[in-house]
Design a protein around this motif. Structure first.
Motif, PDB file in Angstrom:
ATOM      1  N   SER A 132       0.843  -1.193   0.000  1.00 37.81           N
ATOM      2  CA  SER A 132       0.000   0.000   0.000  1.00 37.81           C
ATOM      3  C   SER A 132       0.874   1.237   0.000  1.00 37.81           C
ATOM      4  O   SER A 132       1.754   1.391   0.846  1.00 37.81           O
ATOM      5  CB  SER A 132      -0.925   0.012   1.219  1.00 37.81           C
ATOM      6  OG  SER A 132      -1.764   1.148   1.204  1.00 37.81           O
ATOM      7  N   THR A 152       3.240   1.140   3.576  1.00 45.95           N
ATOM      8  CA  THR A 152       2.791   1.063   4.968  1.00 45.95           C
ATOM      9  C   THR A 152       2.651  -0.358   5.495  1.00 45.95           C
ATOM     10  O   THR A 152       2.461  -0.545   6.696  1.00 45.95           O
ATOM     11  CB  THR A 152       1.434   1.770   5.109  1.00 45.95           C
ATOM     12  OG1 THR A 152       0.475   1.133   4.265  1.00 45.95           O
ATOM     13  CG2 THR A 152       1.542   3.243   4.723  1.00 45.95           C
ATOM     14  N   GLY A 153       2.731  -1.369   4.641  1.00 46.57           N
ATOM     15  CA  GLY A 153       2.514  -2.741   5.093  1.00 46.57           C
ATOM     16  C   GLY A 153       3.771  -3.538   5.365  1.00 46.57           C
ATOM     17  O   GLY A 153       3.695  -4.735   5.693  1.00 46.57           O
ATOM     18  N   THR A 222      -8.103   0.668  14.634  1.00 49.11           N
ATOM     19  CA  THR A 222      -7.202   1.757  14.264  1.00 49.11           C
ATOM     20  C   THR A 222      -7.308   2.894  15.262  1.00 49.11           C
ATOM     21  O   THR A 222      -8.415   3.248  15.700  1.00 49.11           O
ATOM     22  CB  THR A 222      -7.539   2.284  12.858  1.00 49.11           C
ATOM     23  OG1 THR A 222      -7.662   1.184  11.948  1.00 49.11           O
ATOM     24  CG2 THR A 222      -6.474   3.229  12.352  1.00 49.11           C
ATOM     25  N   THR A 249      -0.152  -4.336  12.285  1.00 43.39           N
ATOM     26  CA  THR A 249       0.095  -4.266  10.840  1.00 43.39           C
ATOM     27  C   THR A 249       0.358  -2.852  10.337  1.00 43.39           C
ATOM     28  O   THR A 249       0.652  -2.658   9.158  1.00 43.39           O
ATOM     29  CB  THR A 249      -1.088  -4.864  10.065  1.00 43.39           C
ATOM     30  OG1 THR A 249      -2.304  -4.255  10.500  1.00 43.39           O
ATOM     31  CG2 THR A 249      -1.166  -6.370  10.285  1.00 43.39           C
ATOM     32  N   GLY A 250       0.270  -1.849  11.209  1.00 41.42           N
ATOM     33  CA  GLY A 250       0.574  -0.485  10.802  1.00 41.42           C
ATOM     34  C   GLY A 250       1.033   0.351  11.970  1.00 41.42           C
ATOM     35  O   GLY A 250       0.423   0.309  13.046  1.00 41.42           O
ATOM     36  N   CYS A 251       2.123   1.088  11.763  1.00 39.25           N
ATOM     37  CA  CYS A 251       2.599   2.003  12.796  1.00 39.25           C
ATOM     38  C   CYS A 251       3.322   3.147  12.091  1.00 39.25           C
ATOM     39  O   CYS A 251       4.498   3.036  11.737  1.00 39.25           O
ATOM     40  CB  CYS A 251       3.531   1.295  13.778  1.00 39.25           C
ATOM     41  SG  CYS A 251       3.979   2.346  15.188  1.00 39.25           S
ATOM     42  N   GLU A 252       2.581   4.222  11.855  1.00 32.25           N
ATOM     43  CA  GLU A 252       3.074   5.356  11.093  1.00 32.25           C
ATOM     44  C   GLU A 252       3.226   6.567  12.011  1.00 32.25           C
ATOM     45  O   GLU A 252       2.344   6.853  12.829  1.00 32.25           O
ATOM     46  CB  GLU A 252       2.099   5.696   9.965  1.00 32.25           C
ATOM     47  CG  GLU A 252       1.906   4.562   8.971  1.00 32.25           C
ATOM     48  CD  GLU A 252       3.137   4.346   8.110  1.00 32.25           C
ATOM     49  OE1 GLU A 252       3.603   5.325   7.489  1.00 32.25           O
ATOM     50  OE2 GLU A 252       3.636   3.200   8.064  1.00 32.25           O
ATOM     51  N   GLU A 284      -2.398   0.600  13.781  1.00 29.99           N
ATOM     52  CA  GLU A 284      -3.455  -0.274  13.266  1.00 29.99           C
ATOM     53  C   GLU A 284      -3.141  -1.733  13.574  1.00 29.99           C
ATOM     54  O   GLU A 284      -2.022  -2.213  13.361  1.00 29.99           O
ATOM     55  CB  GLU A 284      -3.638  -0.089  11.764  1.00 29.99           C
ATOM     56  CG  GLU A 284      -4.834  -0.864  11.214  1.00 29.99           C
ATOM     57  CD  GLU A 284      -5.302  -0.320   9.877  1.00 29.99           C
ATOM     58  OE1 GLU A 284      -6.042   0.693   9.877  1.00 29.99           O
ATOM     59  OE2 GLU A 284      -4.928  -0.898   8.834  1.00 29.99           O
ATOM     60  N   TRP A 326      -6.250   7.414   7.838  1.00 37.12           N
ATOM     61  CA  TRP A 326      -5.203   7.083   6.872  1.00 37.12           C
ATOM     62  C   TRP A 326      -5.011   8.198   5.850  1.00 37.12           C
ATOM     63  O   TRP A 326      -3.910   8.410   5.347  1.00 37.12           O
ATOM     64  CB  TRP A 326      -5.512   5.765   6.174  1.00 37.12           C
ATOM     65  CG  TRP A 326      -5.058   4.582   6.961  1.00 37.12           C
ATOM     66  CD1 TRP A 326      -5.817   3.722   7.691  1.00 37.12           C
ATOM     67  CD2 TRP A 326      -3.704   4.137   7.126  1.00 37.12           C
ATOM     68  NE1 TRP A 326      -5.027   2.769   8.297  1.00 37.12           N
ATOM     69  CE2 TRP A 326      -3.726   2.996   7.960  1.00 37.12           C
ATOM     70  CE3 TRP A 326      -2.478   4.589   6.639  1.00 37.12           C
ATOM     71  CZ2 TRP A 326      -2.573   2.321   8.328  1.00 37.12           C
ATOM     72  CZ3 TRP A 326      -1.327   3.912   7.007  1.00 37.12           C
ATOM     73  CH2 TRP A 326      -1.386   2.793   7.840  1.00 37.12           C
ATOM     74  N   HIS A 379       7.331   5.191   8.242  1.00 42.00           N
ATOM     75  CA  HIS A 379       7.020   3.837   8.680  1.00 42.00           C
ATOM     76  C   HIS A 379       7.852   3.495   9.920  1.00 42.00           C
ATOM     77  O   HIS A 379       8.878   2.814   9.840  1.00 42.00           O
ATOM     78  CB  HIS A 379       7.293   2.863   7.532  1.00 42.00           C
ATOM     79  CG  HIS A 379       6.858   3.394   6.192  1.00 42.00           C
ATOM     80  ND1 HIS A 379       5.569   3.814   5.943  1.00 42.00           N
ATOM     81  CD2 HIS A 379       7.540   3.583   5.040  1.00 42.00           C
ATOM     82  CE1 HIS A 379       5.479   4.220   4.688  1.00 42.00           C
ATOM     83  NE2 HIS A 379       6.664   4.111   4.124  1.00 42.00           N
TER      84      HIS A 379
END
Length: 472
Positions: A132, A152-153, A222, A249-252, A284, A326, A379
């Motif tokens: 993504s 992001t993944g 999220t 699965t996501g940490c921005e 997320e 997002w 990321h």
């Protein structure tokens, strides 16, 4: 290019696939306008066989080939030079999805299929393709493979390299390598696909790929979190990883200035939190199982509040709210343009040192240029930070951008001191080719050159990308 040679190339495809000047013009400049080029022909073949014929004639006549996907690259690797003698070969009309196999969790897509179309095809089959990017509506699978795109993944699923089972490619002599294997294990010698993944179009043209799919998430939780410092952001990631494991699965991460740029320059955006905070994390969790992720996320945040890691948080109550969170993160690159010129650095740092790096590099940049506005985001979970520096308020954009190389030295010297990389997911292209000698050993550079000579002995494919030399 001589008219008779133009005619020979043009005869290999339909007339509509040799672009006229107006249609070709947008493909001859990269998105930020840093590189502009000319081409003898801009061609859009519709099959691997047509690509093969074009490349074979190029090999015979010594004609340079510049491969291009969606023209979203940020290091100039897809743009010809100003000599005007090259063929720009766009893969955008290699746009078929050849197969979707949910039983084997794979999809076969041609190089010109956009990343978004692959995501949608996977979703229609009840599966997930996890790559993504902010440019996913226009970037293509071929370009993703050529640049080994991240996005992001990566935290949960890895880079593009980790998502490819097999590829089909046209070699610089025109031969077609049919490597569309669907095997998860194959130890029969060198794994040749990895030569082409991340090669930036210098070793051949990827025309199709077999890509891995994953079970679609049944649960997603999220949160948009406000924090007092970037060190607190790193602590939150570590806490989330301990509590959620593979469900993270996501940490921005993004700073307040970055969020403010989005709010100021992008429509339909709003601050999810009531007060302003120095730093933010978009966290997320997702899982193909029903495992109570809302409860897990709430537990992570409760512990983070208790330990004074976070100061505020909003948990998405719907899919629309998740998408809105997002949008704030994915719109950051675009929003920076509204604030003026931006000198961009795509770097990766050992995870435990990311916060230290951001603090030290920010101080060095502000000392280097009074009024420079650092927008360090990206990321956090895999150590890839887009350390961008926006011009001082009111400065002349063109004059500011003349300081690109000097700013590079300031930032990249600190990246090197932390044992990081100056090209995390955007690649090297033309923008960073002169920097490789400072970050790669002589042995590595010699191996690069040997591989290039072995596959492209005439130096016809994307000359000037990765390598300083243009032709042999």
């Amino acid at each position: 290019m001589a008219p008779e040679l133009v005619a020979r190339f043009s005869a290999l495809v339909s007339p509509r696939d040799v672009l006229e000047a107006d249609a070709a013009a947008p493909l001859l400049v990269e998105p930020r306008g840093l590189y502009r080029g000319k081409a003898a022909l801009v061609m859009t073949p519709r099959s691997t066989e047509e690509v093969s014929k074009i490349v074979a004639l190029a090999a015979e006549t010594g004609t340079t080939i510049i491969p291009q996907g969606g023209n979203t690259g940020l290091v100039g690797g897809q743009t010809p030079d100003l000599s005007g003698g090259a063929i720009l070969l766009s893969t955008k009309r290699l746009d078929r999805i050849r197969d979707v196999d949910p039983a084997e969790n794979l999809i076969v897509a041609e190089a010109g299929v956009t990343l978004q179309r692959v995501q949608e095809a996977a979703s229609e089959a009840g599966r997930l393709f996890p790559l993504s990017l902010g440019s996913e509506g226009t970037c293509t699978i071929g370009g993703n493979i050529a640049s080994n795109a991240g996005g992001t993944g990566v935290l949960a699923y890895g880079n593009t390299r980790d998502l490819v089972l097999g590829i089909e490619a046209v070699l610089p002599d025109g031969r077609i390598w049919s490597g569309l294997r669907r095997l998860r294990k194959d130890n029969t010698g060198y794994d040749l696909k990895h030569l082409f993944i991340g090669s930036e179009g210098t070793l051949g043209i990827v025309t199709a790929a077999v890509l891995k799919l994953f079970p679609a998430p049944r649960e997603v939780a999220t949160a948009f979190v406000g924090l007092p410092s970037v060190h607190a952001a790193l602590k939150l990631f570590q806490l989330a990883r301990e509590r959620a494991g593979q469900s993270l699965t996501g940490c921005e991460v993004m700073p307040r200035i970055g969020l403010q740029f989005v709010l100021d320059h992008m429509a339909d955006t709003r601050d999810p939190l009531g007060d302003q905070h120095p730093w933010y994390v978009l966290l997320e969790l997702s899982s193909p199982l029903s495992v109570g992720l809302d409860t897990t996320l709430e537990g992570i945040l409760e512990k983070a509040f208790e330990d004074e890691i976070v100061t505020d948080a909003a948990i998405a109550a719907s899919g629309d709210q998740t998408a809105a969170f997002w949008r704030l993160r994915l719109g950051l690159s675009e929003a920076q343009g509204g604030a003026g010129g931006s000198i961009k650095h795509d770097v990766s740092i050992p995870l435990s040192r990311v916060a230290d790096f951001i603090v030290e590099a920010t101080a060095a940049v502000e000392k280097h240029l009074n009024g420079a506005r650092v927008v360090a985001f990206g990321h956090l979970g895999d150590g890839n930070i887009h350390f961008n520096v926006t011009q001082p308020t009111g400065a002349d954009k063109a004059e500011y951008l003349k300081g690109w190389e000097a700013m590079n030295v300031v930032v990249h010297d600190i990246v090197g001191a932390y044992g990081g990389s100056i090209a995390a997911e955007h690649g090297v292209g033309k923008l960073k080719r002169g920097l490789l000698a400072g970050v790669k050993s002589p042995v590595e550079l010699d191996l690069f050159a040997q591989v290039k000579r072995a596959l492209d002995p005439k130096g016809l494919f994307n000359p000037g990308v990765l390598f300083k030399e243009t032709r042999s």
